[in-house]
Design an enzyme around this catalytic site. Structure first.
Site, PDB file in Angstrom:
ATOM      1  N   ALA A   1       0.809  -1.222   0.000  1.00 50.55           N
ATOM      2  CA  ALA A   1       0.000   0.000   0.000  1.00 50.55           C
ATOM      3  C   ALA A   1       0.840   1.269   0.000  1.00 50.55           C
ATOM      4  O   ALA A   1       0.435   2.299  -0.556  1.00 50.55           O
ATOM      5  CB  ALA A   1      -0.937   0.001   1.206  1.00 50.55           C
TER       6      ALA A   1
ATOM      7  N   THR B   1       0.547   5.503  -1.625  1.00 52.90           N
ATOM      8  CA  THR B   1       0.182   6.608  -0.728  1.00 52.90           C
ATOM      9  C   THR B   1       0.609   7.966  -1.299  1.00 52.90           C
ATOM     10  O   THR B   1      -0.045   8.976  -1.052  1.00 52.90           O
ATOM     11  CB  THR B   1       0.803   6.421   0.666  1.00 52.90           C
ATOM     12  OG1 THR B   1       2.210   6.168   0.540  1.00 52.90           O
ATOM     13  CG2 THR B   1       0.150   5.266   1.406  1.00 52.90           C
TER      14      THR B   1
ATOM     15  N   GLN C   1       0.361  -5.868  -4.018  1.00 47.45           N
ATOM     16  CA  GLN C   1      -0.773  -6.189  -3.152  1.00 47.45           C
ATOM     17  C   GLN C   1      -1.899  -5.170  -3.351  1.00 47.45           C
ATOM     18  O   GLN C   1      -2.973  -5.317  -2.774  1.00 47.45           O
ATOM     19  CB  GLN C   1      -0.329  -6.174  -1.687  1.00 47.45           C
ATOM     20  CG  GLN C   1       0.743  -7.206  -1.368  1.00 47.45           C
ATOM     21  CD  GLN C   1       1.230  -7.100   0.062  1.00 47.45           C
ATOM     22  OE1 GLN C   1       0.506  -7.409   1.003  1.00 47.45           O
ATOM     23  NE2 GLN C   1       2.462  -6.659   0.244  1.00 47.45           N
TER      24      GLN C   1
ATOM     25  N   HIS D   1      -4.091  -9.290  -5.154  1.00 46.97           N
ATOM     26  CA  HIS D   1      -5.412  -9.115  -4.550  1.00 46.97           C
ATOM     27  C   HIS D   1      -6.463  -8.606  -5.523  1.00 46.97           C
ATOM     28  O   HIS D   1      -7.517  -8.123  -5.112  1.00 46.97           O
ATOM     29  CB  HIS D   1      -5.302  -8.166  -3.343  1.00 46.97           C
ATOM     30  CG  HIS D   1      -4.416  -8.686  -2.262  1.00 46.97           C
ATOM     31  ND1 HIS D   1      -3.579  -7.889  -1.507  1.00 46.97           N
ATOM     32  CD2 HIS D   1      -4.225  -9.950  -1.818  1.00 46.97           C
ATOM     33  CE1 HIS D   1      -2.912  -8.637  -0.646  1.00 46.97           C
ATOM     34  NE2 HIS D   1      -3.277  -9.886  -0.814  1.00 46.97           N
TER      35      HIS D   1
END
Length: 237
Positions: free
Chosen positions: A23, A27, A103, A121
């Site tokens: 993640a 960001t 991911q 994912h």
């Protein structure tokens, strides 16, 4: 102490570089991470925890609430690739980065131009119908639907993303492990390596060097602390 110059030397001398991202790679594009200081898991939605909302059982039992949350947090049309995505796409074009294992579900790697992207994912850009289990161009329907998005037959549309209580796609996992196994340099970035089973795939790396980049301190020999895009953009392609 491991430095940018050290990473540059490893980059220059490696022939099969694989990037494994979490993640923290997105960001810098304005997407919130999950477990960070201001992450999604710090915020409740209608008294539900995000961990519960992003589960298979919640999707089927509270589909309307799921989509209200999903559309708010995962479908921002203004999100664009950042320096990390751009650098990876250029490095792939040069033949240095062989694959990106992510991911994330935002599709920013492809938007930046990366071709060999393995999405552990799933993706917010793919959808399928629940009963018929058929792929569908669901995004336009979801955007214009207030409640539960359905196809013309009334079949509920589901994002092709892996929710809690769902297994990862075995073919995708196999591809990721194969790439990690072939790498002579593995760059891990923007992930705390606490999301399983994805984090466990690192054990399949048989190469010489692992480099870890993250904003938070991590206990790795070859570690660089900071924003992923800022660090990668200093590496000459």
């Amino acid at each position: 102490m491991f430095t940018i110059d050290d990473l540059q030397k490893l980059y220059n001398s490696s022939n099969y570089i694989v990037f494994f991202g979490g993640a923290g790679v997105s960001t810098e594009s304005g997407i919130k991470d999950f477990r960070g200081e201001n992450g999604l898991y710090k915020e409740k939605f209608k008294n539900y925890r995000p961990e519960d909302i992003l589960s298979k059982s919640f999707f089927f039992n509270h589909t309307k609430d799921f989509y209200e949350y999903y559309k708010t947090h995962f479908l921002n049309p203004n999100i664009k690739p950042n320096k990390a995505h751009d650098w990876l796409a250029k490095a792939e074009l040069k033949g240095k980065i062989k694959s990106v294992i992510t991911q994330n579900i935002d599709g920013l790697h492809q938007m930046a131009g990366s071709k060999n992207v393995i999405e552990l994912h799933g993706s917010v850009h793919r959808y399928y119908t629940v009963k018929k289990n058929q792929p569908i161009d669901g995004l336009p329907i979801i955007i214009k639907t207030e409640g539960i998005p359905k196809d013309t037959d009334g079949d509920i549309i589901k994002p092709d993303v892996t929710l809690y209580e769902e297994p990862l796609d075995t073919k995708v996992v196999s591809n990721a492990i194969m790439e990690i196994n072939k790498a002579d340099l593995l760059i891990i970035a923007g992930t705390s390596l606490t999301v399983y089973p994805a984090a466990s795939y690192i054990q399949y790396f048989k190469g010489e060097n692992i480099v870890v980049i993250d904003r938070m301190p991590m206990n790795f020999k070859n570690f660089l602390q900071g924003n992923v895009g800022e660090i990668l953009s200093k590496i000459k392609i």
